[in-house]
Design a protein around this motif. Structure first.
Motif: not given
Ligand SMILES: [Zn+2]
Length: 101
Positions: A29-41, A59-69
């Motif tokens: 997954v992307l790090s929490e810092d990277e995910r905190a930079r903003g979701f594009i989806r 999981s939430q972490a994987i979902a947020e990784t998809y949303a970020r990238d």
């Protein structure tokens, strides 16, 4: 199942499967810092495997990784087929939007 941010972690799997396998011990997954930079989806937790019609929830972490990238993952797991398959075989639940797009 755990989440790691090091792509060299030996517990990670790679690519797609052609026969059933358990889920990997770890997923990148992307790090929490990277995910905190903003979701594009939107952060979406469930997708449908178009080959079998089954909904898999992640999981939430994987979902947020998809949303970020959205292009972060090339393959993803179907809980019914028990295989990692190319993201193009999946749509977000309740939509016709292909995962990874
Ligand atoms: Zn499936």
């Amino acid at each position: 199942m755990s989440h790691v941010t090091d792509p060299r972690d030996p517990r990670l799997g790679h690519g797609s499967d052609t026969e059933p396998v358990p889920q990997n011990d770890a997923y990148l997954v992307l790090s929490e810092d990277e995910r905190a930079r903003g979701f594009i989806r939107p952060v979406r937790r469930s997708y449908v495997h178009t080959a079998c019609g089954t909904v898999t929830t992640m999981s939430q972490a994987i979902a947020e990784t998809y949303a970020r990238d959205p292009h972060f993952y090339g393959s993803t797991y179907c809980a019914s087929c028990r295989m990692h398959r190319p993201v193009a075989e999946f749509v977000w639940d309740g939509t016709d939007q292909v995962v990874g797009s």
